[in-house]
Design a protein around this motif. Sequence first.
Motif, PDB file in Angstrom:
ATOM      1  N   GLY A 120      -3.974 -16.803   0.483  1.00  0.00           N
ATOM      2  CA  GLY A 120      -3.796 -16.441  -0.620  1.00  0.00           C
ATOM      3  C   GLY A 120      -5.097 -16.679  -1.593  1.00  0.00           C
ATOM      4  N   SER A 121      -6.096 -17.342  -1.083  1.00  0.00           N
ATOM      5  CA  SER A 121      -7.335 -17.429  -2.383  1.00  0.00           C
ATOM      6  C   SER A 121      -7.932 -16.380  -1.997  1.00  0.00           C
ATOM      7  N   VAL A 122      -7.960 -15.555  -0.956  1.00  0.00           N
ATOM      8  CA  VAL A 122      -8.717 -14.399  -0.800  1.00  0.00           C
ATOM      9  C   VAL A 122      -8.091 -13.054  -1.206  1.00  0.00           C
ATOM     10  N   ALA A 123      -6.619 -13.235  -1.322  1.00  0.00           N
ATOM     11  CA  ALA A 123      -5.806 -12.115  -1.669  1.00  0.00           C
ATOM     12  C   ALA A 123      -6.149 -11.511  -2.880  1.00  0.00           C
ATOM     13  N   ALA A 124      -6.432 -12.176  -4.051  1.00  0.00           N
ATOM     14  CA  ALA A 124      -6.737 -11.856  -5.444  1.00  0.00           C
ATOM     15  C   ALA A 124      -8.189 -11.122  -5.371  1.00  0.00           C
ATOM     16  N   GLY A 125      -8.966 -11.729  -5.086  1.00  0.00           N
ATOM     17  CA  GLY A 125     -10.537 -11.598  -5.148  1.00  0.00           C
ATOM     18  C   GLY A 125     -10.937 -10.728  -4.072  1.00  0.00           C
ATOM     19  N   GLY A 126     -10.099 -10.505  -2.831  1.00  0.00           N
ATOM     20  CA  GLY A 126     -10.649  -9.831  -1.781  1.00  0.00           C
ATOM     21  C   GLY A 126     -11.556 -10.432  -0.840  1.00  0.00           C
ATOM     22  N   LEU A 127     -12.010  -9.723   0.111  1.00  0.00           N
ATOM     23  CA  LEU A 127     -13.156 -10.225   1.215  1.00  0.00           C
ATOM     24  C   LEU A 127     -14.186  -9.676   0.894  1.00  0.00           C
ATOM     25  N   LYS A 128     -15.299 -10.596   0.510  1.00  0.00           N
ATOM     26  CA  LYS A 128     -16.640 -10.158   0.129  1.00  0.00           C
ATOM     27  C   LYS A 128     -17.637 -10.615   0.943  1.00  0.00           C
ATOM     28  N   ILE A 129     -18.135  -9.487   1.568  1.00  0.00           N
ATOM     29  CA  ILE A 129     -19.539  -9.828   2.519  1.00  0.00           C
ATOM     30  C   ILE A 129     -20.577  -9.163   2.051  1.00  0.00           C
ATOM     31  N   GLY A 130     -21.539  -9.854   1.846  1.00  0.00           N
ATOM     32  CA  GLY A 130     -22.763  -9.159   1.149  1.00  0.00           C
ATOM     33  C   GLY A 130     -21.977  -8.246  -0.228  1.00  0.00           C
ATOM     34  N   ASP A 131     -22.492  -7.319  -0.343  1.00  0.00           N
ATOM     35  CA  ASP A 131     -22.497  -6.231  -1.152  1.00  0.00           C
ATOM     36  C   ASP A 131     -20.987  -5.464  -0.955  1.00  0.00           C
ATOM     37  N   ARG A 132     -20.483  -5.617   0.145  1.00  0.00           N
ATOM     38  CA  ARG A 132     -19.157  -4.745   0.390  1.00  0.00           C
ATOM     39  C   ARG A 132     -17.846  -5.672   0.015  1.00  0.00           C
ATOM     40  N   LYS A 133     -16.798  -5.200  -0.498  1.00  0.00           N
ATOM     41  CA  LYS A 133     -15.766  -5.864  -1.074  1.00  0.00           C
ATOM     42  C   LYS A 133     -14.397  -5.105  -0.067  1.00  0.00           C
ATOM     43  N   PHE A 134     -13.604  -5.811   0.344  1.00  0.00           N
ATOM     44  CA  PHE A 134     -12.544  -5.301   1.309  1.00  0.00           C
ATOM     45  C   PHE A 134     -10.951  -6.032   0.538  1.00  0.00           C
TER      46      PHE A 134
ATOM     47  N   GLY B  43      -4.362  -9.359   5.218  1.00  0.00           N
ATOM     48  CA  GLY B  43      -3.694 -10.387   6.029  1.00  0.00           C
ATOM     49  C   GLY B  43      -4.548 -10.765   7.368  1.00  0.00           C
ATOM     50  N   GLY B  44      -3.810 -11.159   8.344  1.00  0.00           N
ATOM     51  CA  GLY B  44      -4.516 -11.649   9.365  1.00  0.00           C
ATOM     52  C   GLY B  44      -3.554 -12.557  10.171  1.00  0.00           C
ATOM     53  N   ILE B  45      -4.351 -13.970  10.622  1.00  0.00           N
ATOM     54  CA  ILE B  45      -3.443 -14.850  11.119  1.00  0.00           C
ATOM     55  C   ILE B  45      -3.808 -16.063  10.494  1.00  0.00           C
ATOM     56  N   PRO B  46      -2.913 -16.841   9.907  1.00  0.00           N
ATOM     57  CA  PRO B  46      -3.339 -17.950   9.130  1.00  0.00           C
ATOM     58  C   PRO B  46      -4.097 -19.023   9.907  1.00  0.00           C
ATOM     59  N   GLY B  47      -5.150 -19.502   9.533  1.00  0.00           N
ATOM     60  CA  GLY B  47      -5.987 -20.265  10.347  1.00  0.00           C
ATOM     61  C   GLY B  47      -6.948 -19.913  11.511  1.00  0.00           C
ATOM     62  N   GLU B  48      -6.691 -18.774  11.520  1.00  0.00           N
ATOM     63  CA  GLU B  48      -7.633 -18.127  12.615  1.00  0.00           C
ATOM     64  C   GLU B  48      -8.347 -16.948  12.337  1.00  0.00           C
ATOM     65  N   CYS B  49      -7.717 -15.705  11.539  1.00  0.00           N
ATOM     66  CA  CYS B  49      -8.573 -14.731  11.248  1.00  0.00           C
ATOM     67  C   CYS B  49      -8.163 -14.067  10.023  1.00  0.00           C
ATOM     68  N   LEU B  50      -9.170 -13.308   9.430  1.00  0.00           N
ATOM     69  CA  LEU B  50      -9.018 -12.650   8.093  1.00  0.00           C
ATOM     70  C   LEU B  50      -9.240 -11.399   8.337  1.00  0.00           C
ATOM     71  N   ARG B  51      -8.566 -10.309   7.806  1.00  0.00           N
ATOM     72  CA  ARG B  51      -8.624  -8.752   8.001  1.00  0.00           C
ATOM     73  C   ARG B  51      -8.765  -8.184   6.611  1.00  0.00           C
ATOM     74  N   GLY B  52      -9.845  -7.080   6.410  1.00  0.00           N
ATOM     75  CA  GLY B  52      -9.784  -6.494   5.172  1.00  0.00           C
ATOM     76  C   GLY B  52      -9.922  -5.074   5.253  1.00  0.00           C
ATOM     77  N   ARG B  53      -9.587  -4.072   4.244  1.00  0.00           N
ATOM     78  CA  ARG B  53      -9.689  -2.864   4.390  1.00  0.00           C
ATOM     79  C   ARG B  53     -10.044  -2.089   3.335  1.00  0.00           C
ATOM     80  N   LYS B  54     -10.818  -1.092   3.050  1.00  0.00           N
ATOM     81  CA  LYS B  54     -10.887  -0.250   1.943  1.00  0.00           C
ATOM     82  C   LYS B  54     -11.331   1.129   2.335  1.00  0.00           C
ATOM     83  N   GLY B  55     -10.312   1.908   1.899  1.00  0.00           N
ATOM     84  CA  GLY B  55     -10.327   3.080   2.316  1.00  0.00           C
ATOM     85  C   GLY B  55     -10.226   3.319   4.017  1.00  0.00           C
TER      86      GLY B  55
END
Length: 132
Positions: free
Chosen positions: A59-73, A77-89
Amino acid sequence: MSWQSYVDDHLMVDLPGGGKLSSAAIYGQDGGCWAQSAGFPTLDADQAKVLVSGFSDPGSVAAGGLKIGDRKFISIGGIPGECLRGRKGVAGCCVKKTNTAMVIGIYDEGVQGGDCNVIVENLGDYLIGQNI
């Protein structure tokens, strides 16, 4: 094997559904870069901290999204404790947590998100098995 070899030989490869990741990296959970492909957006220490907290609290990344450098996704979801997944277009990312690191893959048009997930998570699982 060098960390760069893991990125070059295990992440930046032809994917089963066609195409390749647009960029990939292995970062320490402290935000230090271990290896990255050309064009990988620079992940800063604050962004790394948010990603690491997102593994235990998605939930901590749900509101702000996944930010990697200048990219935001948008977090998808993902698998809690294991992986995060993001998408943009048509683009997206997968971040797999290991014992001490994060394996990160970013893809753009022409790559299926599932292919990115498989290749990133498989390398992450291998590194976990090596106690890394």
